[in-house]
Scaffold this motif. Structure first.
Motif, PDB file in Angstrom:
ATOM      1  N   ASP A  47       0.831  -1.212   0.000  1.00 53.98           N
ATOM      2  CA  ASP A  47       0.000   0.000   0.000  1.00 53.98           C
ATOM      3  C   ASP A  47       0.863   1.259   0.000  1.00 53.98           C
ATOM      4  OD1 ASP A  47      -2.285  -1.566  -0.006  1.00 53.98           O
ATOM      5  OD2 ASP A  47      -2.658  -1.328   2.155  1.00 53.98           O
ATOM      6  N   HIS A  50       2.229   1.704  -3.472  1.00 55.78           N
ATOM      7  CA  HIS A  50       1.209   2.193  -4.394  1.00 55.78           C
ATOM      8  C   HIS A  50       0.979   3.695  -4.200  1.00 55.78           C
ATOM      9  CE1 HIS A  50      -2.158   2.091  -7.119  1.00 55.78           C
ATOM     10  NE2 HIS A  50      -2.868   2.747  -6.227  1.00 55.78           N
ATOM     11  N   LYS A  51       0.935   4.133  -2.955  1.00 52.48           N
ATOM     12  CA  LYS A  51       0.770   5.574  -2.686  1.00 52.48           C
ATOM     13  C   LYS A  51       1.933   6.368  -3.283  1.00 52.48           C
ATOM     14  CE  LYS A  51      -1.860   4.955   1.565  1.00 52.48           C
ATOM     15  NZ  LYS A  51      -1.814   4.993   3.024  1.00 52.48           N
ATOM     16  N   GLN A  53       3.883   5.451  -5.768  1.00 56.55           N
ATOM     17  CA  GLN A  53       3.806   5.387  -7.226  1.00 56.55           C
ATOM     18  C   GLN A  53       2.753   6.339  -7.772  1.00 56.55           C
ATOM     19  OE1 GLN A  53       3.143   1.216  -7.718  1.00 56.55           O
ATOM     20  NE2 GLN A  53       5.320   0.731  -7.778  1.00 56.55           N
ATOM     21  N   THR A  54       1.664   6.511  -7.043  1.00 50.14           N
ATOM     22  CA  THR A  54       0.618   7.438  -7.473  1.00 50.14           C
ATOM     23  C   THR A  54       1.152   8.865  -7.491  1.00 50.14           C
ATOM     24  OG1 THR A  54      -1.101   5.975  -6.623  1.00 50.14           O
ATOM     25  CG2 THR A  54      -1.714   8.281  -6.951  1.00 50.14           C
ATOM     26  N   ALA A  57       3.533   9.172 -10.351  1.00 49.93           N
ATOM     27  CA  ALA A  57       2.805   9.252 -11.619  1.00 49.93           C
ATOM     28  C   ALA A  57       2.439  10.687 -11.945  1.00 49.93           C
ATOM     29  CB  ALA A  57       1.550   8.375 -11.563  1.00 49.93           C
ATOM     30  N   GLU A  58       2.110  11.463 -10.927  1.00 50.01           N
ATOM     31  CA  GLU A  58       1.789  12.875 -11.147  1.00 50.01           C
ATOM     32  C   GLU A  58       2.974  13.616 -11.752  1.00 50.01           C
ATOM     33  OE1 GLU A  58       0.423  14.391  -7.389  1.00 50.01           O
ATOM     34  OE2 GLU A  58      -1.245  12.968  -7.303  1.00 50.01           O
ATOM     35  N   THR A  68      -2.151   9.391 -16.670  1.00 49.87           N
ATOM     36  CA  THR A  68      -1.947   8.719 -15.381  1.00 49.87           C
ATOM     37  C   THR A  68      -1.800   7.214 -15.582  1.00 49.87           C
ATOM     38  OG1 THR A  68      -3.161  10.447 -14.222  1.00 49.87           O
ATOM     39  CG2 THR A  68      -2.920   8.342 -13.082  1.00 49.87           C
ATOM     40  N   ASP A  69      -2.625   6.642 -16.444  1.00 43.35           N
ATOM     41  CA  ASP A  69      -2.527   5.196 -16.710  1.00 43.35           C
ATOM     42  C   ASP A  69      -1.173   4.837 -17.312  1.00 43.35           C
ATOM     43  OD1 ASP A  69      -5.056   4.736 -15.704  1.00 43.35           O
ATOM     44  OD2 ASP A  69      -6.020   4.724 -17.678  1.00 43.35           O
ATOM     45  N   MET A  72       1.482   5.014 -14.530  1.00 47.13           N
ATOM     46  CA  MET A  72       1.419   3.871 -13.610  1.00 47.13           C
ATOM     47  C   MET A  72       1.955   2.618 -14.292  1.00 47.13           C
ATOM     48  SD  MET A  72       0.482   4.994 -10.677  1.00 47.13           S
ATOM     49  CE  MET A  72      -0.092   3.597  -9.708  1.00 47.13           C
ATOM     50  N   GLN A  75       5.719   2.580 -14.437  1.00 51.21           N
ATOM     51  CA  GLN A  75       6.319   2.177 -13.168  1.00 51.21           C
ATOM     52  C   GLN A  75       6.219   0.672 -12.947  1.00 51.21           C
ATOM     53  OE1 GLN A  75       5.935   5.339  -9.901  1.00 51.21           O
ATOM     54  NE2 GLN A  75       4.081   5.537 -11.129  1.00 51.21           N
TER      55      GLN A  75
END
Length: 93
Positions: A47, A50-51, A53-54, A57-58, A68-69, A72, A75
């Protein structure tokens, strides 16, 4: 002392910070959750990844013009080290 270049120095420093941070995060999490299992720790770390990576992604969206897709997926493709880790850990056991 072995002769090193700036890239090797950066990598050594980066690896030391990363391993120290990961160790301390896992150890602290277990201190706060002494009843937890290793699987629960892995889920927590997943988790956290993932946070991170989010947020990363920005950066890709803003600086590289990716969606964004796409960011992600980039990565997922480029930051999966599990096969390398398995080989390294198998060789060191």
């Amino acid at each position: 002392m072995t002769r090193r270049n700036a890239t090797q120095d950066f990598m050594a420093h980066n690896q030391a910070m990363m391993h120290t941070y990961c160790y301390q995060l896992a150890a602290t999490w277990f201190e706060l959750h002494p009843e937890a299992t290793a699987s629960e720790l892995v889920a927590f770390l997943r988790d956290q990844a993932h946070k991170a990576q989010t947020v990363a992604a920005e950066v890709y969206v803003a600086k590289e013009g990716m969606t964004t897709d796409e960011a992600m997926e980039f990565q997922v493709r480029h930051y999966d080290y599990r096969d390398l880790m398995r080989r390294e850990l198998s060789a060191n056991s």
